[in-house]
Design a protein around this motif. Structure first.
Motif, PDB file in Angstrom:
ATOM      1  N   ASN A  42       0.859  -1.175   0.000  1.00 50.62           N
ATOM      2  CA  ASN A  42       0.000   0.000   0.000  1.00 50.62           C
ATOM      3  C   ASN A  42       0.900   1.231   0.000  1.00 50.62           C
ATOM      4  O   ASN A  42       1.644   1.468   0.942  1.00 50.62           O
ATOM      5  N   GLU A  44       0.208   4.328   0.299  1.00 47.28           N
ATOM      6  CA  GLU A  44      -0.148   5.357   1.281  1.00 47.28           C
ATOM      7  C   GLU A  44       0.207   4.927   2.704  1.00 47.28           C
ATOM      8  O   GLU A  44       0.484   5.761   3.546  1.00 47.28           O
ATOM      9  N   ASP A  45       0.149   3.634   2.980  1.00 49.46           N
ATOM     10  CA  ASP A  45       0.478   3.116   4.307  1.00 49.46           C
ATOM     11  C   ASP A  45       1.272   1.830   4.133  1.00 49.46           C
ATOM     12  O   ASP A  45       0.700   0.744   4.047  1.00 49.46           O
ATOM     13  N   CYS A  47       2.852   0.168   6.118  1.00 51.49           N
ATOM     14  CA  CYS A  47       2.748  -0.740   7.255  1.00 51.49           C
ATOM     15  C   CYS A  47       1.519  -1.642   7.160  1.00 51.49           C
ATOM     16  O   CYS A  47       1.459  -2.686   7.808  1.00 51.49           O
ATOM     17  N   ALA A  48       0.531  -1.243   6.367  1.00 58.81           N
ATOM     18  CA  ALA A  48      -0.708  -2.013   6.244  1.00 58.81           C
ATOM     19  C   ALA A  48      -0.428  -3.336   5.533  1.00 58.81           C
ATOM     20  O   ALA A  48       0.325  -3.392   4.570  1.00 58.81           O
ATOM     21  N   CYS A  72       7.224   1.082  11.084  1.00 56.01           N
ATOM     22  CA  CYS A  72       6.188   0.062  11.249  1.00 56.01           C
ATOM     23  C   CYS A  72       6.519  -0.889  12.384  1.00 56.01           C
ATOM     24  O   CYS A  72       5.630  -1.480  12.988  1.00 56.01           O
TER      25      CYS A  72
END
Length: 75
Positions: A42, A44-45, A47-48, A72
């Motif tokens: 992802n 944008e994130d 860590c997701a 993260c």
């Protein structure tokens, strides 16, 4: 040639085969695996957990790249 020389030649051949396999495995499998992880990440994130990974698998992946995922991993 005596049996001792043949034994050492055999060991040398086995070592070369293992070395070639190790280089191939590292560049092909591990490089592809990391590239696939980057492709599904992802943007944008980072860590997701991306699709196709469990939370545990993604956390383990991030642990192999602490420089990239330090935020993260809590460090």
């Amino acid at each position: 040639m005596n049996n001792e020389n043949l034994f050492y030649i055999f060991l040398l051949i086995i070592a070369v085969v293992l070395l070639i396999y190790g280089v191939w495995y590292t560049t092909t499998y591990r490089g592809t695996s990391y590239q696939n992880a980057l492709n599904v990440e992802n943007k944008e994130d980072i860590c997701a957990t991306p699709e196709g990974y469990t939370d545990q698998e993604w956390r383990e992946h991030m642990g192999h790249h602490p420089d990239r995922y330090k935020d993260c991993l809590g460090g």
